[in-house]
Design an enzyme around this catalytic site. Structure first.
Site, PDB file in Angstrom:
ATOM      1  N   ILE A  25      14.825 -42.374 -20.296  1.00 16.60           N
ATOM      2  CA  ILE A  25      16.003 -41.702 -20.853  1.00 16.60           C
ATOM      3  C   ILE A  25      17.130 -41.659 -19.822  1.00 16.60           C
ATOM      4  O   ILE A  25      18.279 -41.989 -20.122  1.00 16.60           O
ATOM      5  CB  ILE A  25      15.640 -40.277 -21.322  1.00 16.60           C
ATOM      6  CG1 ILE A  25      14.602 -40.336 -22.441  1.00 16.60           C
ATOM      7  CG2 ILE A  25      16.890 -39.532 -21.792  1.00 16.60           C
ATOM      8  CD1 ILE A  25      13.992 -38.991 -22.797  1.00 16.60           C
ATOM      9  N   ASP A  74      15.017 -38.921  -8.327  1.00 17.54           N
ATOM     10  CA  ASP A  74      13.717 -39.065  -8.980  1.00 17.54           C
ATOM     11  C   ASP A  74      12.753 -39.628  -7.949  1.00 17.54           C
ATOM     12  O   ASP A  74      12.833 -40.801  -7.590  1.00 17.54           O
ATOM     13  CB  ASP A  74      13.801 -40.005 -10.188  1.00 17.54           C
ATOM     14  CG  ASP A  74      12.526 -40.002 -11.009  1.00 17.54           C
ATOM     15  OD1 ASP A  74      11.435 -39.820 -10.416  1.00 17.54           O
ATOM     16  OD2 ASP A  74      12.601 -40.186 -12.235  1.00 17.54           O
ATOM     17  N   ALA A 124      16.606 -32.083 -21.720  1.00 13.83           N
ATOM     18  CA  ALA A 124      15.203 -32.211 -21.294  1.00 13.83           C
ATOM     19  C   ALA A 124      14.415 -30.982 -21.735  1.00 13.83           C
ATOM     20  O   ALA A 124      14.034 -30.879 -22.898  1.00 13.83           O
ATOM     21  CB  ALA A 124      15.150 -32.423 -19.786  1.00 13.83           C
ATOM     22  N   ARG A 125      14.191 -30.044 -20.832  1.00 15.72           N
ATOM     23  CA  ARG A 125      13.432 -28.836 -21.152  1.00 15.72           C
ATOM     24  C   ARG A 125      14.211 -27.603 -20.712  1.00 15.72           C
ATOM     25  O   ARG A 125      14.781 -27.561 -19.628  1.00 15.72           O
ATOM     26  CB  ARG A 125      12.060 -28.860 -20.466  1.00 15.72           C
ATOM     27  CG  ARG A 125      11.078 -29.863 -21.073  1.00 15.72           C
ATOM     28  CD  ARG A 125      10.659 -29.435 -22.467  1.00 15.72           C
ATOM     29  NE  ARG A 125       9.648 -30.309 -23.062  1.00 15.72           N
ATOM     30  CZ  ARG A 125       9.934 -31.317 -23.867  1.00 15.72           C
ATOM     31  NH1 ARG A 125      11.199 -31.624 -24.142  1.00 15.72           N
ATOM     32  NH2 ARG A 125       8.951 -32.033 -24.412  1.00 15.72           N
ATOM     33  N   ASP A 159      20.620 -28.758 -25.238  1.00 20.07           N
ATOM     34  CA  ASP A 159      19.839 -29.136 -26.419  1.00 20.07           C
ATOM     35  C   ASP A 159      18.430 -28.550 -26.349  1.00 20.07           C
ATOM     36  O   ASP A 159      17.630 -28.762 -27.245  1.00 20.07           O
ATOM     37  CB  ASP A 159      19.777 -30.666 -26.535  1.00 20.07           C
ATOM     38  CG  ASP A 159      19.101 -31.137 -27.811  1.00 20.07           C
ATOM     39  OD1 ASP A 159      19.501 -30.666 -28.891  1.00 20.07           O
ATOM     40  OD2 ASP A 159      18.176 -31.973 -27.732  1.00 20.07           O
ATOM     41  N   GLU A 173      11.909 -21.474 -27.721  1.00 19.02           N
ATOM     42  CA  GLU A 173      12.305 -22.211 -28.920  1.00 19.02           C
ATOM     43  C   GLU A 173      11.372 -21.867 -30.070  1.00 19.02           C
ATOM     44  O   GLU A 173      10.170 -21.751 -29.867  1.00 19.02           O
ATOM     45  CB  GLU A 173      12.293 -23.721 -28.641  1.00 19.02           C
ATOM     46  CG  GLU A 173      13.323 -24.138 -27.615  1.00 19.02           C
ATOM     47  CD  GLU A 173      13.400 -25.647 -27.395  1.00 19.02           C
ATOM     48  OE1 GLU A 173      12.575 -26.383 -27.989  1.00 19.02           O
ATOM     49  OE2 GLU A 173      14.277 -26.084 -26.646  1.00 19.02           O
ATOM     50  N   HIS A 214      17.580 -28.687 -30.046  1.00 15.77           N
ATOM     51  CA  HIS A 214      16.565 -29.600 -29.518  1.00 15.77           C
ATOM     52  C   HIS A 214      16.341 -30.782 -30.465  1.00 15.77           C
ATOM     53  O   HIS A 214      15.211 -31.097 -30.844  1.00 15.77           O
ATOM     54  CB  HIS A 214      15.240 -28.863 -29.257  1.00 15.77           C
ATOM     55  CG  HIS A 214      14.407 -29.531 -28.195  1.00 15.77           C
ATOM     56  ND1 HIS A 214      13.525 -28.855 -27.382  1.00 15.77           N
ATOM     57  CD2 HIS A 214      14.333 -30.832 -27.798  1.00 15.77           C
ATOM     58  CE1 HIS A 214      12.944 -29.699 -26.545  1.00 15.77           C
ATOM     59  NE2 HIS A 214      13.416 -30.905 -26.781  1.00 15.77           N
ATOM     60  N   GLY A 230      17.812 -33.887 -29.752  1.00 17.50           N
ATOM     61  CA  GLY A 230      18.189 -35.116 -29.050  1.00 17.50           C
ATOM     62  C   GLY A 230      17.347 -36.312 -29.452  1.00 17.50           C
ATOM     63  O   GLY A 230      17.852 -37.415 -29.628  1.00 17.50           O
TER      64      GLY A 230
END
Length: 312
Positions: A155, A174, A231-232, A256, A261, A280, A282
């Protein structure tokens, strides 16, 4: 009663293309918004050999309720709702549909970044109220600006390609990424905080990075930085982000995903200037629905075949 082995899906549906791959199994659906207790009850009732995780999650209780369980396959890329340590202890394989929704999520992240930079939501509301702000409004031009990506998987790299095509300078963090394209500069997190005009999160949630964006790290960012999270939710300390937006340290935040949630109501972000919110979605496109379903089904079948081969 069916004599076929059972695959339990923690959702109400699965793409027809995915169901076709699972024709040798009885597929049981848990419904639109299953809770862990619902999943455990169904596991106890049907003793599935595989679980495809769409909503809710899978914990040790669910695993122990299904002695035949051999594989837990995520309908998506994030496996944080699955107790992977418990699965490993029980010899249960955990898989993810990595990359299946990469295009969908990356496009959502870019749409949210553009919505912030171009004030799309605010100008739309003003226009509907009869205002014409041409003489007073100035948008932000992204070309030449630096975007910092946390996470350079499928992503993140898809997003990086789009940002590069728009003339943005792409830096990313990363520790697991290799063979990055030449237009992505690998940096540490400190460099992202200090240099990025916009930050987009594309990493999994782990115990180590929970609350990655917090009062301390947000204070180290450029004043007016744009924050995008597809993401989260747990990657962000939500009260700290609200304070940073209210102070102007964060120019805008586009989110998002959220710590809880579905999003609680009322929520501290509701009706706050400077926030663009989506539920959420996406990775929720018709194409990604098929891609993730097929990948989850194939991962399930591959794991079961591997386990059967190992037994024999």
């Amino acid at each position: 009663m069916s004599t076929q082995p059972v695959i339990l899906v923690t959702g109400a549906d699965l793409a027809p293309q995915a169901l076709a791959l699972l024709s040798d199994f009885e597929v049981v659906f848990a419904g639109k918004t299953p809770q862990l207790s619902d999943v455990a009850a169904l596991a106890r009732q049907h003793n599935p050999v595989g679980i495809i995780v769409r909503y809710s999650g899978v914990n040790a209780e669910v695993m122990d309720a299904a002695p035949a369980l051999r594989v837990i396959s995520k309908h998506g890329s994030g496996t944080d709702t699955i107790d992977k340590a418990a699965a490993a202890a029980r010899g249960i394989v955990v898989t993810a549909a990595v990359g299946a929704n990469a295009a969908a999520v990356a496009e959502q992240a870019m749409a949210m970044l553009l919505a912030c930079a171009k004030s799309v939501v605010q100008l739309n509301a003003r226009m509907h109220d009869g205002h014409w702000d041409k003489a007073t409004h100035k948008s932000l031009e992204l070309g030449g600006r630096t975007v910092g990506l946390v996470g350079l998987g499928a992503i993140g790299l898809r997003f990086a390609t789009m940002a590069h095509a728009m003339g943005m300078h792409v830096i990313g963090f990363d520790p697991f990424a290799k063979n990055l394209p030449e237009y992505v500069t690998a940096v540490d997190l400190a460099t992202i905080w200090s240099e990025a005009d916009a930050i987009s999160l594309h990493c999994p949630l782990t115990p180590e990075n929970k609350g990655l964006l917090n009062a301390e790290t947000l204070a180290r960012c450029k004043p007016g930085v744009i924050v995008v999270n597809t993401a989260r939710g747990g990657l962000i300390d939500e009260p700290a982000l609200l304070a940073a937006v209210q102070s102007g340290q964060v120019g805008m935040a586009a989110l998002d995903s959220f710590c809880v949630e579905p999003m609680s109501h009322p929520h501290i972000f509701h009706h706050q200037p400077g926030f663009v919110l989506s539920p959420h979605i996406g990775g929720v496109t018709s194409d990604a629905y098929v891609n993730m379903g097929v990948a989850a089904a194939r991962n399930t079948l591959d794991a079961l075949k591997t386990l059967v081969s190992a037994i024999h």
